[in-house]
Design an enzyme around this catalytic site. Structure first.
Site: not given
Length: 912
Positions: A308, A310-311, A345
């Site tokens: 979904g 990404m941090e 995130e």
């Protein structure tokens, strides 16, 4: 996971620690026209133990010009031998001269690779601009794909600083974790950029004679990062546009720039996500008492993305449906989705980035916290009207309990002792509802037990003790224990390290109530060998005294098999007040009916969160055979005057499940739909079809759910209304008569009950969606047609035209089709092509889930087992085991409950 897996020695799946990376100086050149990249990396190493061998991770890259300089030896060496371990994705480089212990060295490696559409490593995404397809490149490294972009020590523990330089076409934008420190056009005759001269022989276009704009190149240098793990390194190159904002740190007063990047076709839909980011950042700083440490925080929205979002530290990335919101057609579901993704995130900037799990076994320390704090605590602060702590019960807690009720479940803390579990199966095994939702649920339970303020104080202590470092579970318990003075490991140990959760059986006597805990399984009472765990269970006992005063005792725990509580059963009572506990409660049918009667009162002692939990428990217990379905239906019938959306939401979910399970028994399914219509049609009549900006969030969501449920239950008045609105759109191109919140059910109903004309119209929307919500609505609708020829066309579209990232949406839509076997047959028929297409991605496990979990017969179970018996299932084995177990559980449910449910529905219809 077998015993042999857990017995593997550390060195068999972890990189040796005699060498540790300290700093990466990396240059990457991206050629979007040729769809390749190349570069070199200089890695400063700390030699812990004498060695002549350097081992690092690499995959799908061609290496060149490897050399090693030792400060202690004062010499530059080239490899004496170079080998590759493809299974472990490692390069093993041998040198003639050993590197002394406690010395420093610098490794230099050249590399090159291709920009593919794999959605992992450094890959390409595409979009359409003025009728032409254009490409851009971005990274997705979690869990083990940084090695596909550059040679590295690709493990969370091995943190280092990164100085990244990007070479690209002059008309593109370069992004990375840190701000740009300098950017200049490349001049091949200048000596200023001697460091990049080793790349110039690979592309002849870098000459002084080049005149065309597309053949001009530039060099972008970024500031050096703090110490960080390789999986959150990020960079991107493309024709991006951006929106900009900022926030002021409440701790230091510093103003930090915030940007959101996207391609020109969608950038106008990114403002809301940018606003959310600006709102949540100062809240996190206050909660953790730690300032966000980087000079900026960007978000990049991608058309093709595996997960979904990404941090990546300083450069969050994610798919369009996670971050885009059409300002002209705002639907509540999309709005909530953007808040959830952005807040989640940003939470990772602390949980995961500043403090990182020591190994993937502790993934829940990242994801559980980001889910709980990002999607509940912080989301509630910016949108209290959404009642997110109550919605958590359906969206997270109940989803976790459904999965954890299977023998094929796994502990929150997973022993990842095989490289294949990380490289291949980690998305299956650890990136699931247990690492996210169950972890968040047990943390929420702990917070409710010790008090949120003290819980967050302990979290702050934990983070501060491990700034820029790595952590394990005991570190977290130590921090919360310091803040509370409570023995946290005693409470939490089994919730984290053991599989499953308990069902608490309540029996009544004059002396009070007796509570017994046993492991809950969806297939029924657990065998003794599966029922050995004793959890420490916060009971959160709600009771009413002789003066009608309601109280909740949060101090009582059940840490034995059974316990007697001195409660007056003649008064209302309930365990798990606020539904903060990770367990289910089984009352007698008589007690449940009394609880329902109390819950139906306008001044009920049972809160919104209590009522949600009661509905979910009633249906889950009937599914497992602990209670009858009629008991759950009676509960719903008693509370049919409920006013809160979130209660109706869980009623809708559970009734939809019943219709889905009994899909091959038309008469029973029709009776269930009659019951559904009787519940939801009055809400449609009361709330109507028109939305207003003055509506509360609850009214908006309840209207949407009521219309959706009535339509799915074949309410002819509702279907006629939706058809009229769709026909107007199809004939005029004017969508204004379809409110954004009703778009999905309107498209689905039109295609399901329509023909070729409706299908083609929706397909055009799918191919060129004006916004993500429209695209997802169209995808779902295409899978719900009842026309066999049109279904075949949908299946063909999936294989030839659908983006890889959209496959789970297509499969989800197909799984809702009236014929539950369509999607499974399609998956099996196209298995080889689908496997090859998605073998490196997170999504393969989801396709297995959508393809088979809606089946409910013995023949379906045997067919599924037979199909997979000769397949390599390591990339989705957990999902497959869960699907097979679900089929079996549904089969048992149908055998056990068909007659009694039919009798109840018959009696209900006679009463009505």
């Amino acid at each position: 996971m077998t015993a042999s897996d857990t017995a593997k020695p550390l060195e068999s799946y972890r990189l040796p620690l005699e060498i540790k990376p300290i700093h990466y100086d990396m240059t990457v050149r991206t050629d979007l026209e040729k769809l390749n990249f190349d570069g070199f990396v200089k890695i400063d190493l700390q030699i812990k133990k004498e060695t002549s061998t350097v081992i690092f991770n690499v995959a799908d890259l061609e290496l060149s010009n490897i050399s090693l300089y030792s400060e202690a030896l004062g010499i530059q060496q080239v490899p004496a031998a170079l080998t590759f371990d493809k299974e472990q994705e490692r390069a093993v480089v041998h040198f003639a001269n050993s590197l002394p212990a406690t010395s420093k060295a610098r490794l230099q490696v050249g590399f090159q690779g291709k920009l593919t559409s794999s959605m992992q490593g450094y890959y390409k995404s595409s979009w359409e601009n003025e009728g032409k397809t254009k490409d851009y490149a971005l990274t997705q490294f979690e869990a083990t794909a940084a090695r596909r972009a550059f040679p590295c020590w690709d493990e969370p523990l091995l943190k280092a600083t990164f100085a990244i330089t990007m070479i690209s076409r002059a008309d593109t934008v370069n992004l990375s974790n840190m701000p740009v420190s300098s950017e200049k056009e490349y001049d091949p005759e200048s000596t200023e950029h001697s460091d990049v001269s080793s790349l110039t022989h690979r592309f002849s276009t870098l000459t002084a004679q080049d005149k065309s704009f597309s053949d001009r190149w530039k060099i972008t240098q970024f500031e050096t990062t703090p110490p960080m793990s390789s999986y959150i390194v990020a960079f991107a190159n493309g024709h991006f546009e951006h929106l900009e904002s900022s926030y002021t740190s409440p701790l230091s007063g510093k103003i930090r720039p915030l940007r959101i990047y996207a391609t020109s076709d969608v950038i106008h839909q990114a403002q809301f996500a940018l606003d959310v980011k600006a709102k949540v950042l100062p809240l996190y700083e206050k909660i953790f008492d730690i300032e966000y440490p980087l000079p900026k925080l960007d978000t990049l929205i991608a058309h093709d993305f595996d997960a979904g979002a990404m941090e990546n530290w300083g450069l969050i990335t994610g798919r369009t449906s996670a971050f885009l919101l059409d300002p002209k057609r705002v639907d509540m579901q999309a709005k909530q989705r953007v808040v959830v993704f952005q807040s989640h995130e940003v939470a990772h900037m602390w949980f995961g980035n500043i403090t990182t799990m020591e190994w993937w076994s502790y993934l829940y320390l990242n994801e559980g916290f980001a889910t709980m704090i990002g999607e509940v605590i912080v989301a509630d602060k910016i949108h209290p009207e959404w009642k997110v702590d109550a919605s958590f019960i359906t969206e997270f807690l109940n989803a976790a309990l459904r999965l954890d009720a299977k023998l094929s479940s796994h502990p929150v803390e997973v022993e990842c002792s095989d490289a294949n579990m990380i490289n291949q199966a980690s998305p299956v095994l650890i990136f699931d509802n247990l690492s996210y939702n169950k972890a968040a649920s047990v943390l929420r339970m702990l917070s409710a037990y010790v008090g949120e303020e003290r819980f967050l104080k302990g979290v702050s202590i934990y983070l501060k003790k491990h700034l820029y470092g790595n952590s394990v579970t005991s570190d977290l318990w130590e921090g919360i224990g310091e803040a509370t003075g409570i023995d946290i490991p005693k409470i939490m140990e089994n919730w984290i390290t053991k599989i499953g959760f308990p069902v608490l059986t309540v029996t009544e006597s004059k002396a009070g109530i007796q509570v017994r805990q046993d492991r809950f399984l969806e297939s029924g009472p657990a065998d003794p060998k599966e029922n050995e765990t004793i959890w420490t269970v916060p009971l959160n006992v709600l009771s009413v005294d002789g003066n009608e005063k309601v109280s909740v005792d949060t101090s009582v725990v059940l840490d034995t098999r059974e316990k007697t509580l001195a409660i007056d059963p003649s008064k209302p009572f309930k365990l798990n007040a606020g539904t903060s506990g990770v367990y289910r409660v089984l009352y007698t049918p008589e007690r449940l009916a009394r609880i329902a009667t109390e819950a139906a009162k306008s001044d009920a002692v049972f809160s919104l969160k209590d009522r949600i939990g009661l509905v979910h428990d009633a249906f889950a217990l009937s599914r497992a055979g602990f209670a009858q379905v009629s008991s759950a239906l009676t509960f719903v019938d008693i509370i049919k005057d409920e006013k809160e959306f979130l209660v109706w939401d869980c009623v809708a979910e559970n009734l939809s499940t019943l219709v889905s399970v009994w899909w091959e028994q038309p008469r029973l399914a029709a009776s269930l739909n009659t019951f559904r219509r009787a519940l939801f049609n009055p809400l449609v009549v009361r709330l109507g079809y028109e939305y207003s900006e003055t509506d509360s969030a609850d009214t908006t969501l309840l209207r949407t759910r009521a219309i959706q449920q009535a339509a799915m239950a074949e309410d002819q008045d509702v279907l006629k209304e939706l058809k009229s609105r769709f026909d107007h759109y199809m004939q005029t191109g004017d969508i204004s008569k379809i409110p954004a919140d009703l778009q999905k059910i309107t498209f689905l109903s039109a295609v399901k009950h329509g023909g070729r004309e409706e299908y083609e119209f929706v397909k055009q929307i799918c191919e060129k969606p004006p916004n993500p919500s429209a695209g997802l609505s169209a995808i779902t609708a295409m899978g719900n047609t009842l026309d066999a020829k049109l279904i075949d066309e949908t299946l063909e579209y999936i294989m030839t035209k659908a983006r890889d990232q959209d496959l789970p949406y297509f499969f989800s839509g197909l799984s809702q089709n009236k014929d539950h076997r369509i999607v499974g047959k399609f998956f099996k028929h196209n298995y080889d092509d689908i496997y090859k297409r998605l073998e490196g991605n997170f999504m393969l496990k989801d396709l297995v889930k959508y393809s088979f979990t809606n089946l409910s017969g013995e023949a379906d179970y045997q067919d599924t087992v037979e199909f997979f018996k000769d397949k390599e299932t390591s990339k989705y084995n957990q999902s497959l085991a869960q699907a097979l177990e679900t089929i079996k559980a549904k089969e048992g449910w149908v055998e056990r409950s068909t007659n009694e449910m039919g009798e109840w529905l018959g009696e209900w219809e006679n009463r009505e």
